[in-house]
Design a protein around this motif. Structure first.
Motif, mmCIF file in Angstrom:
data_model
loop_
_atom_site.group_PDB
_atom_site.id
_atom_site.type_symbol
_atom_site.label_atom_id
_atom_site.label_comp_id
_atom_site.label_asym_id
_atom_site.label_seq_id
_atom_site.Cartn_x
_atom_site.Cartn_y
_atom_site.Cartn_z
ATOM 1 N N CYS A 116 0.826 -1.212 0.000
ATOM 2 C CA CYS A 116 0.000 0.000 0.000
ATOM 3 C C CYS A 116 0.863 1.267 0.000
ATOM 4 C CB CYS A 116 -0.931 -0.006 1.207
ATOM 5 S SG CYS A 116 -2.191 -1.303 1.141
ATOM 6 N N GLY A 117 1.888 1.295 0.842
ATOM 7 C CA GLY A 117 2.749 2.476 0.882
ATOM 8 C C GLY A 117 3.534 2.665 -0.398
ATOM 9 N N GLY A 118 4.222 1.587 -0.834
ATOM 10 C CA GLY A 118 5.003 1.678 -2.062
ATOM 11 C C GLY A 118 4.139 1.875 -3.285
ATOM 12 N N GLY A 119 2.994 1.180 -3.341
ATOM 13 C CA GLY A 119 2.117 1.313 -4.494
ATOM 14 C C GLY A 119 1.506 2.694 -4.622
ATOM 15 N N HIS A 120 1.094 3.266 -3.510
ATOM 16 C CA HIS A 120 0.497 4.614 -3.529
ATOM 17 C C HIS A 120 1.499 5.643 -4.047
ATOM 18 C CE1 HIS A 120 -0.896 8.477 -1.915
ATOM 19 N NE2 HIS A 120 -2.116 7.966 -2.008
ATOM 20 N N GLU A 121 2.707 5.622 -3.517
ATOM 21 C CA GLU A 121 3.716 6.589 -3.949
ATOM 22 C C GLU A 121 4.199 6.299 -5.370
ATOM 23 O OE1 GLU A 121 4.642 9.347 -2.376
ATOM 24 O OE2 GLU A 121 3.036 8.821 -0.990
ATOM 25 N N ALA A 122 4.276 5.025 -5.733
ATOM 26 C CA ALA A 122 4.707 4.681 -7.090
ATOM 27 C C ALA A 122 3.708 5.183 -8.127
ATOM 28 C CB ALA A 122 4.879 3.168 -7.214
ATOM 29 N N LEU A 123 2.424 5.072 -7.835
ATOM 30 C CA LEU A 123 1.415 5.576 -8.763
ATOM 31 C C LEU A 123 1.503 7.085 -8.909
ATOM 32 C CD1 LEU A 123 -1.657 3.397 -7.724
ATOM 33 C CD2 LEU A 123 -0.358 3.248 -9.849
ATOM 34 N N THR A 124 1.763 7.771 -7.792
ATOM 35 C CA THR A 124 1.914 9.232 -7.862
ATOM 36 C C THR A 124 3.089 9.619 -8.741
ATOM 37 O OG1 THR A 124 0.971 9.435 -5.642
ATOM 38 C CG2 THR A 124 2.190 11.325 -6.488
ATOM 39 N N LEU A 139 -5.164 6.985 -17.759
ATOM 40 C CA LEU A 139 -4.218 6.547 -16.735
ATOM 41 C C LEU A 139 -4.325 7.395 -15.479
ATOM 42 C CD1 LEU A 139 -1.855 4.710 -15.942
ATOM 43 C CD2 LEU A 139 -0.310 6.377 -16.982
ATOM 44 N N ALA A 140 -4.556 8.696 -15.636
ATOM 45 C CA ALA A 140 -4.692 9.582 -14.476
ATOM 46 C C ALA A 140 -5.907 9.198 -13.640
ATOM 47 C CB ALA A 140 -4.793 11.032 -14.936
ATOM 48 N N ASP A 141 -7.025 8.897 -14.305
ATOM 49 C CA ASP A 141 -8.224 8.474 -13.568
ATOM 50 C C ASP A 141 -8.004 7.135 -12.874
ATOM 51 O OD1 ASP A 141 -9.567 10.752 -14.334
ATOM 52 O OD2 ASP A 141 -10.518 9.801 -16.082
ATOM 53 N N PHE A 142 -7.327 6.220 -13.573
ATOM 54 C CA PHE A 142 -7.052 4.919 -12.960
ATOM 55 C C PHE A 142 -6.184 5.077 -11.710
ATOM 56 C CE2 PHE A 142 -4.011 1.418 -12.504
ATOM 57 C CZ PHE A 142 -4.885 0.370 -12.262
ATOM 58 N N ILE A 143 -5.163 5.918 -11.787
ATOM 59 C CA ILE A 143 -4.279 6.140 -10.646
ATOM 60 C C ILE A 143 -5.054 6.735 -9.473
ATOM 61 C CG2 ILE A 143 -2.359 7.561 -9.825
ATOM 62 C CD1 ILE A 143 -1.047 7.157 -12.549
ATOM 63 N N LYS A 144 -5.918 7.699 -9.767
ATOM 64 C CA LYS A 144 -6.667 8.357 -8.699
ATOM 65 C C LYS A 144 -7.590 7.375 -7.983
ATOM 66 C CE LYS A 144 -10.106 10.980 -9.810
ATOM 67 N NZ LYS A 144 -10.929 12.102 -10.318
ATOM 68 N N TYR A 145 -8.333 6.572 -8.747
ATOM 69 C CA TYR A 145 -9.280 5.650 -8.132
ATOM 70 C C TYR A 145 -8.573 4.478 -7.449
ATOM 71 C CZ TYR A 145 -12.965 8.183 -10.551
ATOM 72 O OH TYR A 145 -13.817 9.157 -10.973
ATOM 73 N N PHE A 146 -7.472 4.023 -8.035
ATOM 74 C CA PHE A 146 -6.765 2.901 -7.423
ATOM 75 C C PHE A 146 -6.091 3.311 -6.116
ATOM 76 C CE2 PHE A 146 -3.486 -0.380 -6.976
ATOM 77 C CZ PHE A 146 -4.262 -1.505 -7.167
ATOM 78 N N GLN A 147 -5.741 4.557 -5.973
ATOM 79 C CA GLN A 147 -5.192 5.017 -4.702
ATOM 80 C C GLN A 147 -6.246 4.950 -3.600
ATOM 81 O OE1 GLN A 147 -3.564 8.859 -5.791
ATOM 82 N NE2 GLN A 147 -1.493 8.036 -5.922
#
Length: 279
Positions: free
Chosen positions: A67-75, A95-103
């Motif tokens: 969760c920590g690594g994935g959240h920052e990696a997506l950002t 991709l921006a929408d996917f990153i926002k919702y997946f966070q």
């Protein structure tokens, strides 16, 4: 005088004998207390479901890394792709929408696994054979066995789903591994060849699903690619995805350990129930 002297000696011996008896009783009581504390400690240590406890620690560690690594990696991925692979915002909006919702999904996963880990640990304490042997009776009911079976099925399904998540987590790691390899190849070609052969070495983000196929440029080649690999964004994002990938793997291992532990405890309860022990 002689009779009174003998009586006095007799009373003195009786008192000394009473003191010896009290001392021996006190020593016996102290020994029993020490043995009682030792037996109590052994009982407590024997009642701990070590497999479930290990799985819980692995689960929390893996989820924290994922969760920590994935959240920052997506950002960082959003910034990385937007700077070097996409010129038009419309190409990048999916991709921006996917990153926002997946966070937001990551926030939910962290809360879910925290509660689910506690439930599985409590279920491990409840169903472990060590606890049942400690208290001498098997008081698990059919309802309790049904709950244990439900946890087994849920954990197995969750492990299968998380196996898919683990596979998808490997995609960005593979992308950055190939990108680093391509950058290394560009550096070698630029030093050893006179012709501009390094310009033929490229990385296409569209091949890995980061961008649609009509995105421009979507691809980076040659010295531009080598320069991107030297930026801090590249190394930070790469390391964060490795962290998330490792966390997903640890979580998957924890789920399989949970499945083994809960299945074993449930099998013990079923076996003892068939032998006629109250359970």
């Amino acid at each position: 005088m002689a009779a009174s002297g003998f009586d006095w000696l007799r009373q003195l011996l009786r008192r000394l004998r009473g003191v010896d008896e009290k001392t021996s009783n006190l020593r016996r009581l102290q020994k029993e207390v020490k043995q009682g504390c030792y037996d109590c400690c052994i009982r407590c240590l024997g009642a701990v479901p070590y497999t479930s406890l290990l799985a819980t620690l692995l689960c929390y560690t893996g989820v924290a890394l994922f969760c920590g690594g994935g959240h920052e990696a997506l950002t960082h991925t959003r910034t990385f792709v937007e700077l070097y692979f996409a010129r038009d915002v419309q190409d990048f909006i999916v991709l921006a929408d996917f990153i926002k919702y997946f966070q937001y999904v990551i926030y939910g996963l962290a809360s879910f696994f925290f509660l689910y880990g506690l439930l599985l640990l409590a279920e491990g304490f409840y169903t472990t054979s060590a606890v049942k042997q400690t208290f001498g009776e098997f008081r698990s009911t059919k309802f309790g066995r049904c709950i244990s079976l439900t946890f087994i099925i849920l954990t197995y399904v969750l492990a299968v789903i998380w196996l898919v998540v683990f596979g998808f987590t490997a995609i960005p790691v593979l992308f950055f591994i190939n990108m680093e390899s391509s950058c290394h190849k560009v550096n070698i070609l630029s030093e050893t060849t006179l012709f501009n052969q390094q310009s033929r070495v490229c990385m296409d983000a569209r091949m890995y699903g980061f961008l649609p196929w009509n995105a421009l440029p979507g691809i980076v080649c040659g010295n531009t690619l080598a320069n991107i690999c030297k930026t801090p964004e590249f190394y930070v994002t790469y390391d964060l995805y490795i962290c998330a990938f490792a966390g997903a793997g640890i979580t998957l291992l924890a789920l399989f350990v949970y499945v083994v532990a809960t299945t074993y405890n449930y099998a013990i309860l079923r076996f003892l129930g068939r032998k006629g022990i109250r359970c």
